[in-house]
Design a protein around this motif. Structure first.
Motif, PDB file in Angstrom:
ATOM      1  N   PHE A  19      23.587  47.955-111.562  1.00  0.00           N
ATOM      2  CA  PHE A  19      23.159  46.929-110.685  1.00  0.00           C
ATOM      3  C   PHE A  19      23.160  47.536-109.296  1.00  0.00           C
ATOM      4  CE2 PHE A  19      25.003  45.245-114.437  1.00  0.00           C
ATOM      5  CZ  PHE A  19      24.384  44.022-114.631  1.00  0.00           C
ATOM      6  N   ALA A  20      22.033  48.355-109.008  1.00  0.00           N
ATOM      7  CA  ALA A  20      22.197  49.036-107.808  1.00  0.00           C
ATOM      8  C   ALA A  20      22.032  48.041-106.770  1.00  0.00           C
ATOM      9  CB  ALA A  20      21.108  50.114-107.726  1.00  0.00           C
ATOM     10  N   GLU A  21      21.300  47.144-106.945  1.00  0.00           N
ATOM     11  CA  GLU A  21      20.805  45.956-105.853  1.00  0.00           C
ATOM     12  C   GLU A  21      21.996  45.406-105.478  1.00  0.00           C
ATOM     13  OE1 GLU A  21      20.210  44.496-110.057  1.00  0.00           O
ATOM     14  OE2 GLU A  21      19.821  46.018-109.033  1.00  0.00           O
ATOM     15  N   MET A  22      23.055  45.526-105.856  1.00  0.00           N
ATOM     16  CA  MET A  22      24.217  44.648-105.672  1.00  0.00           C
ATOM     17  C   MET A  22      25.412  45.598-105.230  1.00  0.00           C
ATOM     18  SD  MET A  22      24.336  42.014-108.940  1.00  0.00           S
ATOM     19  CE  MET A  22      23.270  40.924-109.322  1.00  0.00           C
ATOM     20  N   HIS A  23      24.991  46.479-104.618  1.00  0.00           N
ATOM     21  CA  HIS A  23      25.808  47.941-103.993  1.00  0.00           C
ATOM     22  C   HIS A  23      27.003  47.310-103.294  1.00  0.00           C
ATOM     23  CE1 HIS A  23      27.289  51.875-103.138  1.00  0.00           C
ATOM     24  NE2 HIS A  23      27.245  51.490-101.915  1.00  0.00           N
ATOM     25  N   ALA A  24      26.689  46.243-102.321  1.00  0.00           N
ATOM     26  CA  ALA A  24      27.565  45.859-101.602  1.00  0.00           C
ATOM     27  C   ALA A  24      28.758  45.113-102.263  1.00  0.00           C
ATOM     28  CB  ALA A  24      27.148  44.995-100.419  1.00  0.00           C
ATOM     29  N   LEU A  28      33.388  43.747-106.465  1.00  0.00           N
ATOM     30  CA  LEU A  28      33.729  42.676-107.051  1.00  0.00           C
ATOM     31  C   LEU A  28      33.251  42.530-108.695  1.00  0.00           C
ATOM     32  CD1 LEU A  28      34.551  39.536-106.984  1.00  0.00           C
ATOM     33  CD2 LEU A  28      32.121  39.141-105.919  1.00  0.00           C
ATOM     34  N   PHE A  29      31.994  43.133-108.545  1.00  0.00           N
ATOM     35  CA  PHE A  29      31.514  43.018-110.077  1.00  0.00           C
ATOM     36  C   PHE A  29      32.180  44.128-111.074  1.00  0.00           C
ATOM     37  CE2 PHE A  29      27.909  41.072-108.026  1.00  0.00           C
ATOM     38  CZ  PHE A  29      27.284  40.371-108.799  1.00  0.00           C
ATOM     39  N   PHE A  30      32.829  44.944-110.637  1.00  0.00           N
ATOM     40  CA  PHE A  30      33.759  45.784-111.389  1.00  0.00           C
ATOM     41  C   PHE A  30      34.872  45.006-111.828  1.00  0.00           C
ATOM     42  CE2 PHE A  30      37.484  48.593-111.598  1.00  0.00           C
ATOM     43  CZ  PHE A  30      36.938  49.443-112.394  1.00  0.00           C
ATOM     44  N   ALA A  31      35.345  44.657-110.928  1.00  0.00           N
ATOM     45  CA  ALA A  31      36.750  43.582-111.318  1.00  0.00           C
ATOM     46  C   ALA A  31      36.235  42.529-112.226  1.00  0.00           C
ATOM     47  CB  ALA A  31      37.125  43.006-109.959  1.00  0.00           C
ATOM     48  N   LEU A  32      35.125  41.877-111.982  1.00  0.00           N
ATOM     49  CA  LEU A  32      34.670  40.829-113.085  1.00  0.00           C
ATOM     50  C   LEU A  32      34.357  41.399-114.337  1.00  0.00           C
ATOM     51  CD1 LEU A  32      33.764  37.942-113.420  1.00  0.00           C
ATOM     52  CD2 LEU A  32      31.527  38.633-112.511  1.00  0.00           C
ATOM     53  N   PHE A  33      33.548  42.543-114.519  1.00  0.00           N
ATOM     54  CA  PHE A  33      33.405  42.987-115.892  1.00  0.00           C
ATOM     55  C   PHE A  33      34.493  43.725-116.546  1.00  0.00           C
ATOM     56  CE2 PHE A  33      28.904  43.156-114.125  1.00  0.00           C
ATOM     57  CZ  PHE A  33      28.369  42.288-114.684  1.00  0.00           C
ATOM     58  N   LEU A  34      35.386  44.199-115.863  1.00  0.00           N
ATOM     59  CA  LEU A  34      36.536  44.758-116.166  1.00  0.00           C
ATOM     60  C   LEU A  34      37.464  43.849-116.833  1.00  0.00           C
ATOM     61  CD1 LEU A  34      38.627  47.080-116.792  1.00  0.00           C
ATOM     62  CD2 LEU A  34      39.422  46.802-114.361  1.00  0.00           C
ATOM     63  N   ALA A  85      32.089  52.930-115.075  1.00  0.00           N
ATOM     64  CA  ALA A  85      32.129  54.199-114.232  1.00  0.00           C
ATOM     65  C   ALA A  85      31.160  54.049-113.223  1.00  0.00           C
ATOM     66  CB  ALA A  85      32.069  55.191-115.249  1.00  0.00           C
ATOM     67  N   GLY A  86      29.896  53.286-113.435  1.00  0.00           N
ATOM     68  CA  GLY A  86      28.866  53.496-112.687  1.00  0.00           C
ATOM     69  C   GLY A  86      29.235  52.681-111.303  1.00  0.00           C
ATOM     70  N   PHE A  87      29.836  51.787-111.520  1.00  0.00           N
ATOM     71  CA  PHE A  87      30.420  50.979-110.342  1.00  0.00           C
ATOM     72  C   PHE A  87      31.477  51.550-109.330  1.00  0.00           C
ATOM     73  CE2 PHE A  87      29.323  47.021-112.624  1.00  0.00           C
ATOM     74  CZ  PHE A  87      28.374  46.348-111.677  1.00  0.00           C
ATOM     75  N   THR A  88      32.224  52.537-109.809  1.00  0.00           N
ATOM     76  CA  THR A  88      33.304  53.224-109.081  1.00  0.00           C
ATOM     77  C   THR A  88      32.606  54.217-108.149  1.00  0.00           C
ATOM     78  OG1 THR A  88      33.556  54.997-110.741  1.00  0.00           O
ATOM     79  CG2 THR A  88      34.985  52.847-111.364  1.00  0.00           C
ATOM     80  N   GLY A  89      31.489  54.700-108.307  1.00  0.00           N
ATOM     81  CA  GLY A  89      30.895  55.706-107.541  1.00  0.00           C
ATOM     82  C   GLY A  89      31.379  57.085-107.546  1.00  0.00           C
ATOM     83  N   VAL A  90      32.010  57.411-108.531  1.00  0.00           N
ATOM     84  CA  VAL A  90      32.590  58.696-108.826  1.00  0.00           C
ATOM     85  C   VAL A  90      31.559  59.514-109.298  1.00  0.00           C
ATOM     86  CG1 VAL A  90      34.956  58.036-109.600  1.00  0.00           C
ATOM     87  CG2 VAL A  90      33.091  58.078-111.309  1.00  0.00           C
ATOM     88  N   ARG A  91      31.632  60.794-108.955  1.00  0.00           N
ATOM     89  CA  ARG A  91      30.694  61.727-109.295  1.00  0.00           C
ATOM     90  C   ARG A  91      30.348  61.874-110.672  1.00  0.00           C
ATOM     91  NH1 ARG A  91      28.225  66.289-106.733  1.00  0.00           N
ATOM     92  NH2 ARG A  91      27.587  68.126-108.016  1.00  0.00           N
ATOM     93  N   SER A 270       8.064  43.640-119.009  1.00  0.00           N
ATOM     94  CA  SER A 270       9.023  42.516-118.689  1.00  0.00           C
ATOM     95  C   SER A 270       9.589  42.648-117.608  1.00  0.00           C
ATOM     96  CB  SER A 270      10.100  42.739-120.107  1.00  0.00           C
ATOM     97  OG  SER A 270      10.747  43.997-119.781  1.00  0.00           O
ATOM     98  N   SER A 271      10.443  41.560-117.155  1.00  0.00           N
ATOM     99  CA  SER A 271      11.310  41.793-115.882  1.00  0.00           C
ATOM    100  C   SER A 271      12.499  42.466-116.135  1.00  0.00           C
ATOM    101  CB  SER A 271      11.336  40.153-115.345  1.00  0.00           C
ATOM    102  OG  SER A 271      12.423  40.086-114.198  1.00  0.00           O
ATOM    103  N   VAL A 272      12.726  43.483-115.369  1.00  0.00           N
ATOM    104  CA  VAL A 272      13.843  44.453-115.504  1.00  0.00           C
ATOM    105  C   VAL A 272      15.060  43.711-115.081  1.00  0.00           C
ATOM    106  CG1 VAL A 272      14.916  46.498-114.768  1.00  0.00           C
ATOM    107  CG2 VAL A 272      12.383  46.550-115.232  1.00  0.00           C
ATOM    108  N   ASN A 273      15.173  42.997-114.066  1.00  0.00           N
ATOM    109  CA  ASN A 273      16.286  42.465-113.283  1.00  0.00           C
ATOM    110  C   ASN A 273      16.673  41.289-114.252  1.00  0.00           C
ATOM    111  OD1 ASN A 273      16.552  43.979-111.251  1.00  0.00           O
ATOM    112  ND2 ASN A 273      15.349  42.961-109.909  1.00  0.00           N
ATOM    113  N   PHE A 274      15.749  40.437-114.713  1.00  0.00           N
ATOM    114  CA  PHE A 274      16.075  39.571-115.791  1.00  0.00           C
ATOM    115  C   PHE A 274      16.627  39.988-117.042  1.00  0.00           C
ATOM    116  CE2 PHE A 274      14.890  35.548-118.464  1.00  0.00           C
ATOM    117  CZ  PHE A 274      15.850  34.650-117.992  1.00  0.00           C
TER     118      PHE A 274
END
Length: 317
Positions: A19-24, A28-34, A85-91, A270-274
């Motif tokens: 969800f790169a478009e929601m980087h900011a 929040l999304f990490f906490a939600l999905f966790l 792991a993708g949300f955390t920004g770790v290498r 197909s719509s990728v985001n959808f």
């Protein structure tokens, strides 16, 4: 020019955008999905524990329910930890090897197909219980339950064999960025520089076969259940009979609704985001809701949960 290496690929690693478009709002999304993932684990483990400990739930219906809970734990664990792991920004958090990507796709497809067949087996169990109660013990014996569950796992495992084999024969020459939070077939096909028509057709036919075979069993089972209920004169008995099916029918509606929409169609166009939103629903939200649906709509499960986790139980009173 096609490469001469056995796996016919130039790429050894993919990068999942997620969800790169929601980087900011990534924290929040990490906490939600966790939170959703931990709830899914806790709820399904509670179902497994309660059915295993409560003698009153030692029946075929709950035998299949424990298999469903085990499946849901595995289903979410295939994708969610890597997404987090993708949300955390770790290498390297968004990186996945070529072999790891195909393995993730294989396991995810296997478990999704297996859930379809397991829900069909559960529908058959309800059909026999309501429409042929006098023959229930003979038609749905423990041996039959074990064979049905084993068949669900086996057929589910065989479902992705051909699609993944065809995917492994495709060439990926770059770019290696997957616009998704897990290795689904659609974003992988979009990256291939091979002809994807055979793979698309195979995916469509395999998905259609799995969905039609399992949904036909469910539709026929519930068609017979409805016909039987219409011939029950007592409204109270009708409500009692239908209440045993309500939770399963709700789970079926949620699961099949999203799967029919996602997979029985053209993969690339197909719509990728959808697609990401719908994928979140059936791969994260639905496994979290299923135990709640079964526990809230089933008096026996609610009672068993209350007995297992009550204060008096812990004190051994």
């Amino acid at each position: 020019m096609q490469p001469s290496t056995p796996n016919r690929t130039h790429i050894t690693e993919f990068v999942m955008v997620g969800f790169a478009e929601m980087h900011a709002m990534r924290l929040l999304f990490f906490a939600l999905f966790l939170t959703m993932y931990l709830l899914t684990l806790a709820e399904n483990l509670a179902i497994i524990l309660v059915v295993g400990l409560d003698q009153r739930l030692r029946r075929p219906m709950y035998f299949f329910l424990t298999h469903l809970s085990c499946l849901e734990i595995a289903y979410t664990s295939v994708t969610v930890p890597k997404m987090l792991a993708g949300f955390t920004g770790v290498r390297g958090g968004k990186n996945i090897s070529y072999a790891g990507c195909l393995s993730q796709l294989f396991i995810f497809t296997f478990l999704g197909a297996m859930e379809c067949f397991l829900l069909a087996a559960m529908a058959y169990d309800r059909y026999v219980a309501i429409c042929m109660p006098l023959q229930y013990g003979a038609l749905v014996s423990w041996g039959t339950c074990v064979r049905l569950a084993a068949a669900c796992w086996l057929v589910g495992f065989l479902t992705p064999v051909l699609p993944i084999y065809l995917m492994s024969r495709m060439t990926f020459c770059g770019p290696n960025v997957i616009d998704h939070f897990f290795c689904d077939a659609s974003p992988l096909l979009a990256l291939s520089c091979s002809d994807v028509s055979l793979k698309e057709t195979t995916d469509f036919l395999v998905s259609l076969a799995v969905l039609l075979a399992s949904s036909t069993v469910i539709a026929v089972s519930y068609g017979n259940i409805v016909w039987t209920l219409l011939h029950i004169r007592s409204a109270a008995e009708r409500r009692k009979a239908f209440s045993t099916c309500a939770a399963h029918l709700t789970v079926v509606s949620l699961f099949y609704g999203t799967l029919f929409f996602m997979y029985v169609r053209t993969k690339v166009a197909s719509s990728v985001n959808f697609n990401k939103v719908v994928s979140v629903f059936y791969s994260i939200v639905t496994p979290m809701l299923n135990p709640l649906i079964y526990s809230l709509r089933n008096k026996e499960v609610k009672g068993a949960l209350g007995r297992a986790f009550s204060f008096r139980s812990w004190k051994g009173q």
